[in-house]
Enzyme design. Sequence first.
Site, mmCIF file in Angstrom:
data_model
loop_
_atom_site.group_PDB
_atom_site.id
_atom_site.type_symbol
_atom_site.label_atom_id
_atom_site.label_comp_id
_atom_site.label_asym_id
_atom_site.label_seq_id
_atom_site.Cartn_x
_atom_site.Cartn_y
_atom_site.Cartn_z
ATOM 1 N N ASP A 109 -2.097 -6.509 8.324
ATOM 2 C CA ASP A 109 -2.730 -5.363 8.286
ATOM 3 C C ASP A 109 -4.396 -5.600 7.287
ATOM 4 O OD1 ASP A 109 -4.238 -2.946 7.224
ATOM 5 O OD2 ASP A 109 -2.475 -2.330 6.394
ATOM 6 N N TRP A 149 1.228 -1.435 -0.183
ATOM 7 C CA TRP A 149 -0.271 0.030 0.114
ATOM 8 C C TRP A 149 0.590 1.394 -0.161
ATOM 9 C CZ3 TRP A 149 -2.122 2.545 4.833
ATOM 10 C CH2 TRP A 149 -3.224 3.587 4.161
ATOM 11 N N LYS A 161 -13.849 -0.103 4.994
ATOM 12 C CA LYS A 161 -14.690 -0.858 3.517
ATOM 13 C C LYS A 161 -15.849 -1.873 4.657
ATOM 14 C CE LYS A 161 -10.970 0.643 3.077
ATOM 15 N NZ LYS A 161 -10.098 1.456 1.928
HETATM 16 C C1 LMR Z 1 -6.319 3.226 -1.005
HETATM 17 O O1 LMR Z 1 -5.395 2.046 -0.699
HETATM 18 O O2 LMR Z 1 -7.196 3.496 -1.801
HETATM 19 C C2 LMR Z 1 -7.128 3.011 0.151
HETATM 20 O O3 LMR Z 1 -7.212 2.097 1.752
HETATM 21 C C3 LMR Z 1 -7.747 4.425 0.904
HETATM 22 C C4 LMR Z 1 -6.336 4.894 1.088
HETATM 23 O O4 LMR Z 1 -6.261 5.915 1.948
HETATM 24 O O5 LMR Z 1 -5.104 4.998 0.437
#
Ligand code: LMR
Length: 393
Positions: free
Chosen positions: A208, A127, A243
């Site tokens: 996570d 992420w 989510k």
């Molecule tokens: C994403 O990856 O798009 C979501 O988890 C929102 C974010 O805060 O990045």
Amino acid sequence: MFESLQPMPADAILGLIAEHRDDPRPEKIDLGVGVYRNAAGETPVLDTVKKAERRLLESQTTKAYIGTAGDASFNAAMQDLTFADSAPGDRLVTIQTPGGSGSLRVAAGMLLRAHESVSVWASEPTWANHAPLLGGAGLQLKPYPYYDAERHVIRIDAMLETLRAAPQGDVILLHGCCHNPSGLDPTEDEWQAIVDVVIERELIPFIDIAYQGFARSVDDDPFVIRELAGRVPELVVANSCSKNFGLYRDRVGALSFLTADGATRDVVSSQVNNYVRTLYSVPPDHGAAVVSMILHDPDLRSDWIDEVNEMRDRLADMRVLFNAALVEKTPGRDFSHLVRANGMFCFLGISADQVQRLKKDYGIYMVDSSRINVAGITEDNVGYLSDAIAAVV
Ligand code: LMR
């Protein structure tokens, strides 16, 4: 004093919200930020959330502080939702946090309190906010191989090999389900192999889980957490309710620690409460009160599971629809990983330049890495979307 500061670039994911909003083209498509959308392209408040909010409005008698750990009934419900009966309760502590990001940030602070020089292994890629959020807190991040961008598969052998060489006591960050950004999750056998290495190397698993319910089911998705909980002495879990409860802006998350014994649990509990006090004092209440009400009421809980199932099924349907459209419009190219991925995301596998052309020429927005959120696809826009992709590739 602030003259010394330089402006920062817009966030790679959140910046797309404003860009898409300000685009006047009616045919524009938002495949950017990870927010669920229904067949009409909307992100509605879940029915069960509305019902719980109405009941709360009637029954809530105070807005007094709830304390650093948040609402005990929410924490118990989240612990049950995540661990079921896989972990001994007397070694577990759970606190309510401001969203999944808040949970990750508190976890980072706690890891650093426990070990100043701790390293965290994160998937390559992971992420986009993991490194800024955890690294910004002071943690040192190291990458382990995860996604094969050529073949669109998990590099499981390379991942295991890297972890086998990780120093004992290092932390390994895993995505509980619906890996963000690739959408590719290990199979149960692959998870078992990962768990074996975690045990062999005495690594500290840090999971996570922001999309529980969006891969297989609410109860199946914490598979690796429950496997680990029965076999390792220590474990950290960061949950998000953004989510699966659609409570994005209400900031609802949880953070759990499994510790080696009850005495350590008590110390960790006092430390984490103390740490929260230095950071944001107390978490916001409203969203967590809603989640707690839904999870404790058998009818609301069962209706909520149905709502999660509906979201998951729509995401899977859009993957199939989109892949079928691309098979027709881009002969010779293989996008079949679209249907092998879970949850909201996967990589389209196109260049940053092609991503920019989709934005500029067609009003189609996605992260530069070509990560797409399939929730932005509808039966109405899939034709336009696949034509545009065919034109740029
Ligand atoms: C994403 O990856 O798009 C979501 O988890 C929102 C974010 O805060 O990045």
